[in-house]
Design a protein around this motif. Structure first.
Motif, short mmCIF file in Angstrom:
data_model
loop_
_atom_site.label_atom_id
_atom_site.label_comp_id
_atom_site.label_asym_id
_atom_site.label_seq_id
_atom_site.Cartn_x
_atom_site.Cartn_y
_atom_site.Cartn_z
N PRO A 39 44.87 -12.03 98.85
CA PRO A 39 45.95 -12.71 98.49
C PRO A 39 46.87 -12.14 97.07
CG PRO A 39 44.35 -14.13 97.68
CD PRO A 39 43.71 -12.86 98.42
N ASN A 40 47.94 -12.66 97.22
CA ASN A 40 48.79 -12.07 95.86
C ASN A 40 47.82 -12.21 94.59
OD1 ASN A 40 51.38 -13.75 97.23
ND2 ASN A 40 51.52 -11.56 96.59
N GLY A 41 47.92 -11.01 93.70
CA GLY A 41 47.23 -11.02 92.37
C GLY A 41 45.72 -10.81 92.72
N ALA A 42 45.06 -10.49 93.91
CA ALA A 42 43.81 -10.37 94.04
C ALA A 42 43.35 -8.90 93.31
CB ALA A 42 43.43 -10.10 95.38
N GLY A 43 44.22 -8.06 93.04
CA GLY A 43 44.07 -6.66 92.47
C GLY A 43 44.26 -5.46 93.33
N LYS A 44 44.55 -5.87 94.67
CA LYS A 44 44.93 -4.63 95.37
C LYS A 44 45.32 -3.41 94.83
CE LYS A 44 46.84 -7.35 98.49
NZ LYS A 44 47.01 -8.34 97.60
N THR A 45 47.10 -3.77 94.41
CA THR A 45 47.61 -2.60 93.83
C THR A 45 47.00 -2.20 92.70
OG1 THR A 45 49.63 -3.63 94.79
CG2 THR A 45 49.95 -2.16 92.87
N SER A 46 46.47 -2.91 91.94
CA SER A 46 45.47 -2.54 90.91
C SER A 46 44.55 -1.21 91.24
CB SER A 46 45.02 -3.36 89.88
OG SER A 46 45.97 -4.43 89.43
N ILE A 77 44.32 -9.56 80.33
CA ILE A 77 43.87 -9.73 81.84
C ILE A 77 43.04 -8.84 82.41
CG2 ILE A 77 45.09 -9.88 84.07
CD1 ILE A 77 47.68 -10.85 82.58
N GLU A 84 53.74 0.06 96.83
CA GLU A 84 54.20 -0.98 97.47
C GLU A 84 55.52 -0.99 97.09
OE1 GLU A 84 51.81 -4.35 95.97
OE2 GLU A 84 53.62 -5.19 94.97
N ALA A 134 42.28 -7.57 85.80
CA ALA A 134 42.85 -7.59 87.19
C ALA A 134 41.58 -7.06 88.29
CB ALA A 134 44.05 -6.52 87.44
N TYR A 174 44.68 -5.10 82.02
CA TYR A 174 46.02 -5.17 81.30
C TYR A 174 45.72 -6.04 80.16
CZ TYR A 174 47.04 -3.81 86.16
OH TYR A 174 47.26 -2.92 87.39
N GLN A 217 48.49 -8.13 103.17
CA GLN A 217 48.20 -9.38 103.05
C GLN A 217 48.29 -9.96 104.48
OE1 GLN A 217 49.99 -12.15 100.27
NE2 GLN A 217 50.93 -10.26 99.26
N GLU A 252 50.69 -2.29 101.33
CA GLU A 252 51.55 -3.29 102.05
C GLU A 252 52.66 -2.86 102.57
OE1 GLU A 252 51.60 -7.50 100.79
OE2 GLU A 252 50.41 -7.00 98.94
N1 LIG Z 1 51.23 -4.02 84.65
C1 LIG Z 1 50.74 -5.06 84.54
N2 LIG Z 1 50.57 -5.85 83.33
C2 LIG Z 1 50.00 -6.85 83.35
N3 LIG Z 1 49.15 -7.51 84.23
C3 LIG Z 1 49.27 -6.94 85.51
C4 LIG Z 1 50.08 -5.64 85.64
N4 LIG Z 1 49.89 -5.29 86.98
C5 LIG Z 1 49.16 -6.40 87.51
N5 LIG Z 1 48.95 -7.18 86.54
C6 LIG Z 1 48.18 -8.58 86.75
O1 LIG Z 1 46.81 -7.99 87.60
C7 LIG Z 1 46.55 -8.92 88.62
C8 LIG Z 1 46.46 -8.24 90.11
O2 LIG Z 1 47.67 -7.86 90.43
P1 LIG Z 1 47.84 -6.71 91.54
O3 LIG Z 1 49.34 -6.39 91.43
O4 LIG Z 1 46.80 -5.77 91.44
O5 LIG Z 1 47.73 -7.78 92.70
P2 LIG Z 1 47.71 -7.52 94.24
O6 LIG Z 1 46.44 -7.85 95.12
O7 LIG Z 1 48.34 -6.13 94.53
O8 LIG Z 1 48.94 -8.71 94.57
P3 LIG Z 1 50.26 -8.63 95.62
O9 LIG Z 1 49.58 -8.71 96.96
O10 LIG Z 1 51.14 -9.54 95.22
O11 LIG Z 1 50.82 -7.31 95.53
C9 LIG Z 1 47.74 -10.21 88.73
O12 LIG Z 1 47.26 -11.19 88.01
C10 LIG Z 1 48.68 -9.23 87.74
O13 LIG Z 1 49.50 -10.41 87.41
#
Ligand SMILES: Nc1ncnc2c1ncn2[C@@H]1O[C@H](COP(=O)(O)OP(=O)(O)OP(=O)(O)O)[C@@H](O)[C@H]1O
Ligand SMILES: [Mg+2]
Length: 234
Positions: free
Chosen positions: A35-42, A14, A82, A16, A11, A191, A159
């Motif tokens: 954990p939060n921000g690990a990149g799972k949703t990405s 960043i 999510e 991810a 992104y 998580q 999640e």
């Molecule tokens: N649309 C976006 N634009 C910029 N950065 C993003 C975007 N979506 C996610 N990120 C960043 O990418 C990284 C991974 O985010 P992601 O949502 O994939 O994590 P996650 O493992 O699903 O976290 P969570 O458990 O909190 O849902 C984070 O640092 C987040 O800030």
């Protein structure tokens, strides 16, 4: 059934997801933990085609990397996003109908709908209720039923336990086990590690966009490093 090779999601500045490779066999339930921000949703978003990525996503031996999200749903992969994201201003029945829209004929949906109303009786009682007025747990059940209306062979749950009371979480996990028994392939993003490992066959543990650990769920449950991995330690 699903092969993800060297997936990178950026992104702007960043990164991810940093070169993640994942394999999911037909009929398997695979957990994606971290954990939060690990990149799972990405990862999930890239697999379903909602965010740009590099690397390769194959489904059933076919490269789907360049397909639109809709084409991927037609190819029988679907995601329960999510935060559930049901259509709040539509009724339960309308939400289910939309879930089945990729199916060609409306009447083909009836059998499918009956099946998931039997699985989630709470939805049957609320067919004409606006989805936005359902409780969190009911919305999660609707989101799952809606996804199942597209007749997926791969169901990705992002999640499903988020923000729900423990009693409701336990019920959602029972439903996941029920779906698993029906033979569908599942990717379960969580998580909530212990609960996810209790239903998964295998798991990948991520932190900061990288896979830190992968293995059979039973092995991971017994791994003393698990607590550390859960908070993003290596
Ligand atoms: N649309 C976006 N634009 C910029 N950065 C993003 C975007 N979506 C996610 N990120 C960043 O990418 C990284 C991974 O985010 P992601 O949502 O994939 O994590 P996650 O493992 O699903 O976290 P969570 O458990 O909190 O849902 C984070 O640092 C987040 O800030
Ligand atoms: Mg997420």
């Amino acid at each position: 059934m699903l092969v993800v090779e060297n997936l990178v999601v950026r992104y702007g500045p960043i990164t991810a997801v940093r070169g993640v490779s994942i394999e999911v066999g037909a009929g398997e339930t695979v957990a994606l933990l971290g954990p939060n921000g690990a990149g799972k949703t990405s990862i999930v978003s890239a697999v379903i085609g909602l965010v740009p990525s590099t690397g390769r996503v194959s489904f059933d031996g076919r490269d789907v990397s360049n397909l639109s999200p809709e084409e991927r749903v037609r190819a029988a992969m679907t995601v329960v996003p999510e935060g559930r994201r049901v259509f709040a201003n539509l009724t339960v029945a309308e939400n289910l109908r939309l879930g089945g829209f990729v199916r060609r004929r409306e009447r083909d949906q009836d059998g499918e709908r009956d099946r998931y109303l039997a699985m989630f009786p709470v939805l049957r009682e609320r067919l004409d209720q606006l989805a936005g007025t359902l409780s969190g747990g009911e919305q999660q059940m609707l989101a799952i039923a809606r996804a199942m209306m597209s007749k997926p062979r791969l169901l990705i749950l992002d999640e499903p336990s988020l923000g729900l009371a423990p009693r409701i979480v336990a019920r959602i996990f029972e439903h996941i086990v029920e779906l698993k028994k029906s033979g569908i392939t599942i990717v379960l993003v969580e998580q909530n590690m212990m609960q996810a490992l209790a239903v998964a066959d295998r798991a990948y543990v991520l932190s900061t966009g990288t896979i830190r650990h992968a293995g059979p769920a039973a092995e991971l449950r017994a791994d003393p490093r698990l607590a550390d991995l859960a908070i993003g330690g290596h």
